[in-house]
Design a protein around this motif. Structure first.
Motif, PDB file in Angstrom:
ATOM      1  N   VAL A 206      30.187  19.013  86.720  1.00 62.30           N
ATOM      2  CA  VAL A 206      30.449  19.466  88.087  1.00 62.30           C
ATOM      3  C   VAL A 206      29.182  19.179  88.901  1.00 62.30           C
ATOM      4  N   THR A 207      29.156  18.060  89.575  1.00 61.46           N
ATOM      5  CA  THR A 207      27.988  17.645  90.358  1.00 61.46           C
ATOM      6  C   THR A 207      28.385  17.501  91.819  1.00 61.46           C
ATOM      7  N   ALA A 208      27.355  17.543  92.675  1.00 59.48           N
ATOM      8  CA  ALA A 208      27.613  17.394  94.105  1.00 59.48           C
ATOM      9  C   ALA A 208      28.125  15.997  94.433  1.00 59.48           C
ATOM     10  N   GLU A 209      27.623  14.985  93.753  1.00 61.63           N
ATOM     11  CA  GLU A 209      28.068  13.617  94.026  1.00 61.63           C
ATOM     12  C   GLU A 209      29.518  13.417  93.629  1.00 61.63           C
ATOM     13  N   GLY A 210      29.900  13.977  92.489  1.00 62.66           N
ATOM     14  CA  GLY A 210      31.292  13.853  92.077  1.00 62.66           C
ATOM     15  C   GLY A 210      32.238  14.565  93.022  1.00 62.66           C
ATOM     16  N   ILE A 211      31.833  15.764  93.498  1.00 59.72           N
ATOM     17  CA  ILE A 211      32.680  16.486  94.455  1.00 59.72           C
ATOM     18  C   ILE A 211      32.781  15.709  95.765  1.00 59.72           C
ATOM     19  N   ARG A 212      31.674  15.122  96.224  1.00 59.79           N
ATOM     20  CA  ARG A 212      31.696  14.382  97.490  1.00 59.79           C
ATOM     21  C   ARG A 212      32.636  13.192  97.412  1.00 59.79           C
ATOM     22  N   ARG A 213      32.659  12.505  96.270  1.00 59.34           N
ATOM     23  CA  ARG A 213      33.549  11.352  96.133  1.00 59.34           C
ATOM     24  C   ARG A 213      35.009  11.749  96.022  1.00 59.34           C
ATOM     25  N   GLU A 214      35.272  12.881  95.395  1.00 53.54           N
ATOM     26  CA  GLU A 214      36.670  13.270  95.169  1.00 53.54           C
ATOM     27  C   GLU A 214      37.333  13.787  96.438  1.00 53.54           C
ATOM     28  N   ILE A 215      36.617  14.593  97.218  1.00 51.41           N
ATOM     29  CA  ILE A 215      37.261  15.207  98.388  1.00 51.41           C
ATOM     30  C   ILE A 215      36.764  14.583  99.691  1.00 51.41           C
ATOM     31  N   HIS A 216      35.847  13.594  99.595  1.00 53.49           N
ATOM     32  CA  HIS A 216      35.390  12.866 100.779  1.00 53.49           C
ATOM     33  C   HIS A 216      34.795  13.801 101.817  1.00 53.49           C
ATOM     34  N   THR A 217      33.684  14.414 101.473  1.00 50.13           N
ATOM     35  CA  THR A 217      32.991  15.307 102.389  1.00 50.13           C
ATOM     36  C   THR A 217      31.535  14.903 102.450  1.00 50.13           C
ATOM     37  N   SER A 218      30.761  15.652 103.237  1.00 52.13           N
ATOM     38  CA  SER A 218      29.353  15.327 103.417  1.00 52.13           C
ATOM     39  C   SER A 218      28.544  15.790 102.220  1.00 52.13           C
ATOM     40  N   PRO A 219      27.332  15.251 102.011  1.00 53.12           N
ATOM     41  CA  PRO A 219      26.495  15.693 100.889  1.00 53.12           C
ATOM     42  C   PRO A 219      26.122  17.170 100.968  1.00 53.12           C
ATOM     43  N   ALA A 220      25.885  17.712 102.174  1.00 50.16           N
ATOM     44  CA  ALA A 220      25.539  19.140 102.305  1.00 50.16           C
ATOM     45  C   ALA A 220      26.696  20.023 101.862  1.00 50.16           C
ATOM     46  N   ASN A 221      27.919  19.667 102.306  1.00 50.23           N
ATOM     47  CA  ASN A 221      29.088  20.453 101.881  1.00 50.23           C
ATOM     48  C   ASN A 221      29.317  20.317 100.381  1.00 50.23           C
ATOM     49  N   ALA A 222      29.049  19.111  99.836  1.00 49.85           N
ATOM     50  CA  ALA A 222      29.256  18.923  98.402  1.00 49.85           C
ATOM     51  C   ALA A 222      28.293  19.783  97.592  1.00 49.85           C
ATOM     52  N   ARG A 223      27.028  19.910  98.014  1.00 46.59           N
ATOM     53  CA  ARG A 223      26.090  20.777  97.296  1.00 46.59           C
ATOM     54  C   ARG A 223      26.484  22.246  97.400  1.00 46.59           C
ATOM     55  N   MET A 224      26.962  22.669  98.592  1.00 48.27           N
ATOM     56  CA  MET A 224      27.399  24.038  98.770  1.00 48.27           C
ATOM     57  C   MET A 224      28.602  24.343  97.885  1.00 48.27           C
ATOM     58  N   LEU A 225      29.544  23.406  97.814  1.00 46.98           N
ATOM     59  CA  LEU A 225      30.727  23.612  96.980  1.00 46.98           C
ATOM     60  C   LEU A 225      30.355  23.631  95.503  1.00 46.98           C
ATOM     61  N   ARG A 226      29.388  22.779  95.097  1.00 43.20           N
ATOM     62  CA  ARG A 226      28.961  22.797  93.698  1.00 43.20           C
ATOM     63  C   ARG A 226      28.362  24.144  93.310  1.00 43.20           C
ATOM     64  N   ASP A 227      27.473  24.673  94.190  1.00 46.20           N
ATOM     65  CA  ASP A 227      26.850  25.963  93.873  1.00 46.20           C
ATOM     66  C   ASP A 227      27.892  27.074  93.819  1.00 46.20           C
ATOM     67  N   THR A 228      28.858  27.041  94.728  1.00 48.14           N
ATOM     68  CA  THR A 228      29.903  28.072  94.752  1.00 48.14           C
ATOM     69  C   THR A 228      30.756  28.021  93.491  1.00 48.14           C
ATOM     70  N   LEU A 229      31.164  26.805  93.087  1.00 47.60           N
ATOM     71  CA  LEU A 229      31.997  26.667  91.893  1.00 47.60           C
ATOM     72  C   LEU A 229      31.243  27.108  90.644  1.00 47.60           C
ATOM     73  N   LEU A 230      29.966  26.708  90.542  1.00 43.74           N
ATOM     74  CA  LEU A 230      29.198  27.119  89.366  1.00 43.74           C
ATOM     75  C   LEU A 230      28.981  28.627  89.347  1.00 43.74           C
ATOM     76  N   ALA A 231      28.791  29.235  90.548  1.00 47.98           N
ATOM     77  CA  ALA A 231      28.643  30.697  90.589  1.00 47.98           C
ATOM     78  C   ALA A 231      29.935  31.399  90.192  1.00 47.98           C
ATOM     79  N   GLU A 232      31.054  30.873  90.657  1.00 43.70           N
ATOM     80  CA  GLU A 232      32.345  31.471  90.274  1.00 43.70           C
ATOM     81  C   GLU A 232      32.551  31.360  88.776  1.00 43.70           C
ATOM     82  N   ARG A 233      32.214  30.180  88.210  1.00 44.15           N
ATOM     83  CA  ARG A 233      32.402  30.027  86.760  1.00 44.15           C
ATOM     84  C   ARG A 233      31.473  30.948  85.972  1.00 44.15           C
ATOM     85  N   ALA A 234      30.243  31.132  86.499  1.00 45.56           N
ATOM     86  CA  ALA A 234      29.310  32.037  85.801  1.00 45.56           C
ATOM     87  C   ALA A 234      29.794  33.478  85.875  1.00 45.56           C
ATOM     88  N   GLY A 235      30.318  33.925  87.053  1.00 48.48           N
ATOM     89  CA  GLY A 235      30.838  35.291  87.183  1.00 48.48           C
ATOM     90  C   GLY A 235      32.069  35.498  86.309  1.00 48.48           C
TER      91      GLY A 235
END
Length: 305
Positions: free
Chosen positions: A270-299
């Motif tokens: 689960v990386t920011a680059e992979g998320i950016r390519r899959e959903i076609h968003t900006s790098p900033a949004n991809a990093r935010m989504l990566r951190d959110t997904l990893l936090a959800e998985r950790a919780g």
């Protein structure tokens, strides 16, 4: 002309020249006696003048360029001098005696001085000019004979008949297309579709086959418009009102798409680059989504018993 004809011509030339020399020899001998030469010198005097003429003639046949012009000048000068002395011998009857003593060549003193100077200078000139001509002939280098043209044609023909394997270059060099200085930008597909719907094209009637004309008639030249089924491309910039609006997704929509895209993937992938390519968003949004997904998985992993 065959060899016999050439030999006969040379023989006739030698006979004519010999008789002419005998006539000139008599006059030049008497002139030499008149200017004070003894019997032996008077006998050799004609060979000095007419002999140098023959030597200059041979030199003109051998030499080229400026050397040949020099030999022609010597030949012309001594020919004119011999002609003048023979003419004087014919004008002065006192020179025709059997034994001619020293005397005058002309009654007028200036003419006599000039004729004596001419007669006495010819032997000295023969020494100088004769030696120079002989040296030029001996040092003359003949021009090299050029190769016949047939040899050049033969070598060219041999090269043309060589096989492909014997040629030095078996395959031609690849032809590279020149680089385009100003590349043409293709229009946006959305703009082309908009203009196609906004400007409907009128159908062009099909061109029928030309009627068959009888043989012998002169055909008339007619201009026929070309038929094209391709839509006309847009030129220039498309206005903002004609462009399709781009919908902006919310954070919740982006998070839902990221969950769907990364479903079933381990945390390491689960990386920011992979998320950016899959959903076609900006790098900033991809990093935010990566951190959110990893936090959800950790919780979720901590809350699981």
């Amino acid at each position: 002309m065959n060899r016999f004809g050439k030999g006969l011509l040379i023989t006739a030339l030698v006979v004519v020249v010999g008789m002419a020399f005998r006539v000139s020899w008599n006059a030049l001998r008497d002139i030499a006696n008149a200017i004070g030469a003894d019997h032996t010198a008077a006998t050799l005097y004609p060979f000095v003048v007419d002999g140098l003429m023959a030597l200059a003639l041979v030199a003109t046949l051998v030499l080229v360029g400026n050397d040949r012009k020099f030999a022609l000048r010597v030949l012309g000068t001594y020919t004119a001098a011999s002609l003048v002395l023979n003419y004087v011998h014919g004008l002065v009857p006192a020179l025709h005696g059997a034994t001619v003593d020293w005397g005058r060549l002309a009654d007028w003193d200036p003419a006599n001085w000039a004729l004596v100077l001419l007669a006495t200078s010819l032997p000295v000139g023969s020494i100088y000019f004769g030696s120079d001509l002989v040296a030029k002939v001996l040092h003359h280098q003949p021009a090299p004979i050029p190769a016949p043209v047939a040899y050049a044609e033969e070598s060219t023909e041999t090269t043309m008949k060589r096989s492909t394997a014997d040629l030095p270059v078996s395959t031609p060099a690849p032809i590279t297309a020149p680089a385009v200085a100003n590349p043409v930008r293709m229009p946006d597909p959305v703009a082309v579709g908009f203009l196609k719907s906004a400007l409907p094209l009128k159908p062009v009637p099909a061109i029928g086959s030309a009627p068959v004309k009888p043989i012998g008639s002169t055909p008339k030249r007619t201009t026929v418009a070309a038929t094209s089924t391709r839509p006309r491309a847009a030129t220039g910039r498309v206005p903002g009102a004609a462009r399709s609006p781009q919908l902006k997704r919310t954070q919740a929509q982006l998070l839902d798409e990221a969950r769907t895209a990364t479903k079933g993937l381990p945390d390491a992938k689960v990386t920011a680059e992979g998320i950016r390519r899959e959903i076609h968003t900006s790098p900033a949004n991809a990093r935010m989504l990566r951190d959110t997904l990893l936090a959800e998985r950790a919780g979720t992993a901590v809350g699981t018993p």
